[in-house]
Design an enzyme around this catalytic site. Sequence first.
Site, PDB file in Angstrom:
ATOM      1  N   GLY A  16      13.113  14.392   3.628  1.00  0.00           N
ATOM      2  CA  GLY A  16      14.198  14.630   4.561  1.00  0.00           C
ATOM      3  C   GLY A  16      15.576  14.359   4.008  1.00  0.00           C
ATOM      4  CB  THR A  44       1.429   9.304  10.158  1.00  0.00           C
ATOM      5  OG1 THR A  44       1.807  10.410   9.347  1.00  0.00           O
ATOM      6  CG2 THR A  44       0.964   9.805  11.514  1.00  0.00           C
ATOM      7  CB  ILE A  83      10.771  20.926   5.970  1.00  0.00           C
ATOM      8  CG1 ILE A  83      11.154  20.534   4.525  1.00  0.00           C
ATOM      9  CG2 ILE A  83       9.699  22.013   5.964  1.00  0.00           C
ATOM     10  CD1 ILE A  83      10.034  19.865   3.752  1.00  0.00           C
ATOM     11  N   GLY A  95       8.180  13.594  12.007  1.00  0.00           N
ATOM     12  CA  GLY A  95       7.103  14.511  12.336  1.00  0.00           C
ATOM     13  C   GLY A  95       6.115  13.835  13.254  1.00  0.00           C
ATOM     14  N   PRO A 150      14.623  12.633   9.935  1.00  0.00           N
ATOM     15  CG  PRO A 150      14.770  14.430   8.470  1.00  0.00           C
ATOM     16  CD  PRO A 150      15.160  12.986   8.613  1.00  0.00           C
ATOM     17  CG  LEU A 196      17.091  16.730  -1.505  1.00  0.00           C
ATOM     18  CD1 LEU A 196      16.337  17.331  -2.683  1.00  0.00           C
ATOM     19  CD2 LEU A 196      18.533  16.426  -1.896  1.00  0.00           C
ATOM     20  N   GLY A 197      17.178  18.089   3.169  1.00  0.00           N
ATOM     21  CA  GLY A 197      17.133  19.115   4.200  1.00  0.00           C
ATOM     22  C   GLY A 197      16.031  18.829   5.189  1.00  0.00           C
ATOM     23  CE1 TYR A 209      -5.073   5.543   0.221  1.00  0.00           C
ATOM     24  CE2 TYR A 209      -6.364   3.574   0.698  1.00  0.00           C
ATOM     25  CZ  TYR A 209      -5.444   4.532   1.092  1.00  0.00           C
ATOM     26  OH  TYR A 209      -4.890   4.483   2.355  1.00  0.00           O
ATOM     27  NE  ARG A 251      -3.223   0.146  10.478  1.00  0.00           N
ATOM     28  CZ  ARG A 251      -2.076   0.703  10.108  1.00  0.00           C
ATOM     29  NH1 ARG A 251      -1.560   0.414   8.943  1.00  0.00           N
ATOM     30  NH2 ARG A 251      -1.454   1.553  10.900  1.00  0.00           N
TER      31      ARG A 251
END
Length: 526
Positions: free
Chosen positions: A258, A131, A263, A128, A126, A260-261, A447, A389
Amino acid sequence: MDGVRRRSHWAWGYADEEPAADELAATAELMTAVTGFRLDGEIEEPVPLDAVELPAPRVEPPPLECCTTEPYARITHTYGQAYRDLVRAFRGRFDSPPDVVARPRDEREVMHVLEWAENAGVAVVPYGGGTSVVGGVEPRDLGPVVSLDLTGLDQILEIDPLSRAARIQAGMLGPAIDRRLAEEGLTLRHYPQSYELSTLGGWLATRAGGHFATLGTHIDDHVESIRAVTPRGVWESRRLPASGAGVSPDRMLLGSEGALGVITEAWMRVRPRPDFRVSTTVTFPSFERGAEAVLAIAQSGLHPSNCRLLDPTEAWLTSGGDGTYALLMLAFESADHPVDALLDRALELARLCGGAWEEIQNGGGGGEHGTGGQGGAWRNAFLRMPYLRNAYPSIGLVAETFETAVTWDRFAAFHTAVIGAARDALHGGGIVTCRLAFAYPDGAAPYFTVLAPARRGAEIEQWDAIKRAASEAILAAGGTITHHHAVGRDHRPWYERQRPEPFAAALRGAKAAVDPAGILNPGVLV
């Protein structure tokens, strides 16, 4: 297609935003001045799209209009946005692209792609906004692969103003969500650094961290229900404000990456856009004193929306500091009531830890806090960092960011150990900075950013060494391998050591139930 703006085949953003030669030279000069690094002066050019040599597809695509084997589509679905992804794409290395790219326009086409893939023995990754910085969308060592791009599912289907919730498709990009909700005076109020190019489904699948530094820090906190498609049917939780009915279906899908399914949509909690906002920046004589203030504020019950602490080096690099003080960005917001008194109390706590401040800003309902001063400078640097970057492979810089979370009782020793491990991996040739990105009553989410002069041609080895050293130090000192970047393929060796084995067995059992052929994003989580 003519007139359609295309994503860059190697960089963050769009092809028309790739840095030009004069911009690269200016960036090299800037980074030399800011970091003190002795860069080699060479400006390297990326391998152009028409010069990329791509392996032939290993499988014929299904007879679906949403599927393609076109080279540009395969190239732009090969990597995420980690530095190691950027360098490989910059050099034209696309050794393991997906064989097919599918862009379903509705849930029915998602189901058709999964049915074909299971029958053909093809892995499904999967995708999107692409990123991921942990190898979550890279079809690494998987055999035949279809990249399932969900960005065609890009609508808000319903808005419930009474319950303050919206039913949003998974492929909708962050800015599009905010624009549509703004028409109703609402906002999801979730702004990860990837906001411009990332999707709701990606946020849910990776448990993304967003706008709020306290309370609703993760996308998890904004979910009413989630719907996903698996090879064994649709998985949709009941839409509720809360439920104690066993293990939550939503929590199983959140962070599932991704595996388990797929979305496809979710009901998300939304809120009125804030009308009352107040913010300031507070300086401290050291990062340690600043951390004491963050601890006091996090445990006070004041719940600031922004409470991010930069160490002196990061304040110097990004916010106009001089390297002698730590900088806390502090803000409160509300759609209902003034918040000045909350800031006043937080500043009292900061003063007890040696904090000092000058200007207090009042503002309306914009995207982030701090439109001016050092807070505004950091915000602008934060948003522009992915674009900056893009220049690093050309000018010879290596960059890495890694994030974690740890309890307050371990924080001081943890910070020292992780900073030390990262510096040791640089062999004296780089900079390591730290900020506290999120704050909780019982701990914080540090971070870290690493910058170093590149060894041309060996950047991946440099990056891997830094990543390995930092990850080992994080686990050894009691932190989590990730707070909000997800597991992906890059973090999985440490994730497997962090999680309890009985839980790992339960996770494998859940995957076997919904994905018995193991086609859903193999290599992440399990």
